[in-house]
Motif scaffolding. Structure first.
Motif, PDB file in Angstrom:
ATOM      1  N   ARG A 143     -32.561  14.391  14.584  1.00 12.82           N
ATOM      2  CA  ARG A 143     -33.311  14.038  13.480  1.00 12.82           C
ATOM      3  C   ARG A 143     -33.859  15.282  12.642  1.00 12.82           C
ATOM      4  O   ARG A 143     -34.538  16.181  13.512  1.00 12.82           O
ATOM      5  CB  ARG A 143     -34.590  13.040  13.814  1.00 12.82           C
ATOM      6  N   ARG A 144     -34.080  15.296  11.427  1.00 15.45           N
ATOM      7  CA  ARG A 144     -34.377  16.471  10.814  1.00 15.45           C
ATOM      8  C   ARG A 144     -35.111  16.139   9.603  1.00 15.45           C
ATOM      9  O   ARG A 144     -34.509  15.210   8.772  1.00 15.45           O
ATOM     10  CB  ARG A 144     -33.127  17.272  10.493  1.00 15.45           C
ATOM     11  N   THR A 145     -36.136  16.921   9.131  1.00 14.75           N
ATOM     12  CA  THR A 145     -36.935  16.655   7.919  1.00 14.75           C
ATOM     13  C   THR A 145     -36.672  17.720   7.188  1.00 14.75           C
ATOM     14  O   THR A 145     -36.860  18.956   7.409  1.00 14.75           O
ATOM     15  CB  THR A 145     -38.628  16.509   8.263  1.00 14.75           C
ATOM     16  N   THR A 147     -37.805  19.452   3.135  1.00 14.58           N
ATOM     17  CA  THR A 147     -38.724  19.346   2.137  1.00 14.58           C
ATOM     18  C   THR A 147     -37.877  19.747   0.832  1.00 14.58           C
ATOM     19  O   THR A 147     -37.373  20.816   0.841  1.00 14.58           O
ATOM     20  CB  THR A 147     -40.000  20.373   2.392  1.00 14.58           C
ATOM     21  N   ARG A 153     -40.417  14.573   0.944  1.00 12.46           N
ATOM     22  CA  ARG A 153     -40.036  15.071   2.345  1.00 12.46           C
ATOM     23  C   ARG A 153     -38.987  13.981   2.612  1.00 12.46           C
ATOM     24  O   ARG A 153     -39.347  12.765   2.349  1.00 12.46           O
ATOM     25  CB  ARG A 153     -41.074  15.042   3.332  1.00 12.46           C
ATOM     26  N   THR A 155     -36.433  12.653   5.866  1.00 10.24           N
ATOM     27  CA  THR A 155     -36.310  12.671   7.308  1.00 10.24           C
ATOM     28  C   THR A 155     -34.852  11.937   7.373  1.00 10.24           C
ATOM     29  O   THR A 155     -34.600  10.795   7.263  1.00 10.24           O
ATOM     30  CB  THR A 155     -37.440  12.127   8.064  1.00 10.24           C
ATOM     31  N   GLN A 183     -40.287  10.300   1.709  1.00 15.33           N
ATOM     32  CA  GLN A 183     -41.866  10.314   1.405  1.00 15.33           C
ATOM     33  C   GLN A 183     -41.936  11.247   0.145  1.00 15.33           C
ATOM     34  O   GLN A 183     -41.752  12.291   0.045  1.00 15.33           O
ATOM     35  CB  GLN A 183     -42.361  11.080   2.808  1.00 15.33           C
ATOM     36  N   ALA A 265     -37.834   7.699  12.934  1.00 12.99           N
ATOM     37  CA  ALA A 265     -38.215   9.062  12.189  1.00 12.99           C
ATOM     38  C   ALA A 265     -39.413   9.539  13.082  1.00 12.99           C
ATOM     39  O   ALA A 265     -39.639  10.894  12.885  1.00 12.99           O
ATOM     40  CB  ALA A 265     -38.599   8.771  10.869  1.00 12.99           C
TER      41      ALA A 265
END
Length: 340
Positions: A143-145, A147, A153, A155, A183, A265
């Motif tokens: 799992r990676r967020t 920007t 953002r 995820t 987001q 998430a």
């Protein structure tokens, strides 16, 4: 009870059912524990061996087409090469129940490198496109967020891929595979649009997820509002917090527990009464737990609980403790069957 196959085939047994031996050969070859050339020679030793091998391949192909196996990415099994001259040698006959369990697991284990015997799973094409096109991808259990340039953002769930285009004209994200949570940074001058398959979602300052659902898109709104529409020009629908919809001709808004549906998430899988087969698919994607559930009885067992996606072994122990199932290890796969 946990069991595993030996790394190489032992010495030949005395006797043993030829069908069981053929299945065992095929399992070991596709798990990389036996040489395909040895299996080919065993097949060529007699018509009975060849017939048993063909039957074993048919069994494995049939298992690979079940919904559970397809969830784990078994799209195609590559046939073995024609057999050369015979040299007798075969592994020991195991019980048919154990062998069939192993065959099912082999049908979903993707071997790495040029010798892969199982094709890549659903969404692999999208991840490959993203990788070559400068997009963002994740692998199983990752799992990676990210920007974005505008401060939004994203995820990514496991086995997911997106392509991003942020410019002065707008913010466009194409979800090529898997699922993503968005987001969105407030910006009234640039629309934030996510496309997935034939679906389209436009945010209005919000928190929402989009998942690929075949050729459609599944949208879940956690906060704010999202305008959702099929890509064919039909009228859009506005979803508010706590609603979800799947794009398509029968698209309708439905109430959901959005926080639970997007808990992946936050490293959690929250389920209430979901079939074990569906839970297994999510654990495979987001928790890197390769869980193969065999048999209708086990697949339909209802599961309720909160699972830590970063503790796959703990999750497996919880499943084995709470549910009436048996768990065996075959290669890197945990095979689950209903308790006898």
């Amino acid at each position: 009870m946990v069991a595993s196959l030996p790394s190489s085939p032992p010495s030949p047994p005395e006797g043993g059912d030829v069908s069981d031996i053929a299945i065992d050969w095929l399992v070991r070859v596709r798990l990389g524990a036996a040489d395909p050339e040895d299996f080919a020679r065993w097949r060529a030793a007699s018509p009975a061996h060849e017939a048993a091998a063909v039957e074993a391949e048919a069994l494995l192909d049939e298992i690979g087409q079940t919904p559970t196996a397809q969830t784990f990415g078994a799209e195609r099994v590559v046939p073995l090469r024609p057999p050369p001259a015979p040299t007798l040698r075969h592994p020991p006959a195991l019980s048919r129940r154990r062998l069939l369990t192993g065959a099912a697991a082999a049908g979903v284990v993707a071997a790495a490198g040029a010798g892969a015997l199982v094709a890549a799973g659903p969404g692999a094409g999208g991840r490959l496109i993203a990788a070559f096109d400068g997009g963002e991808t994740t692998s199983r259990g990752e799992r990676r967020t990210i920007t974005l340039a505008d401060g939004s953002r994203v995820t990514l769930a496991g086995r997911s891929a997106i392509r991003v285009d942020v410019s002065a004209a707008g913010r466009r994200i194409e979800l090529l595979a898997g699922e993503a949570l968005f987001q969105v940074a407030a910006d009234t001058t640039r629309p934030f649009i996510v496309t997935a398959g034939t679906g389209r979602a436009e945010a209005m300052g919000t928190l929402f997820s989009v998942a690929c659902a075949g050729r459609a898109a599944r949208v879940v709104v956690v906060e704010g509002r999202v305008e959702v529409a099929p890509a064919d020009g039909r009228a859009p629908m506005t979803l508010t917090a706590g609603q979800a919809a799947t794009t398509g001709p029968d698209m309708t808004a439905e109430p959901v527990d959005a926080a639970s549906l997007t808990a992946w998430a936050r490293g959690r899988l929250i389920v209430t009464g979901q079939p074990l087969s569906e839970v297994a698919a999510r654990l495979d994607r987001d928790g890197a737990l390769r869980l193969l559930v065999l048999g209708d009885t086990a697949r339909t067992l209802p599961v309720t609980g909160v699972f830590d996606l970063d503790d796959p072994e703990g999750t497996l122990r919880a499943i084995a403790t709470v549910l009436p199932v048996r768990v065996r290890r075959v290669g890197g796969v945990a095979v689950v069957t209903a308790a006898a």
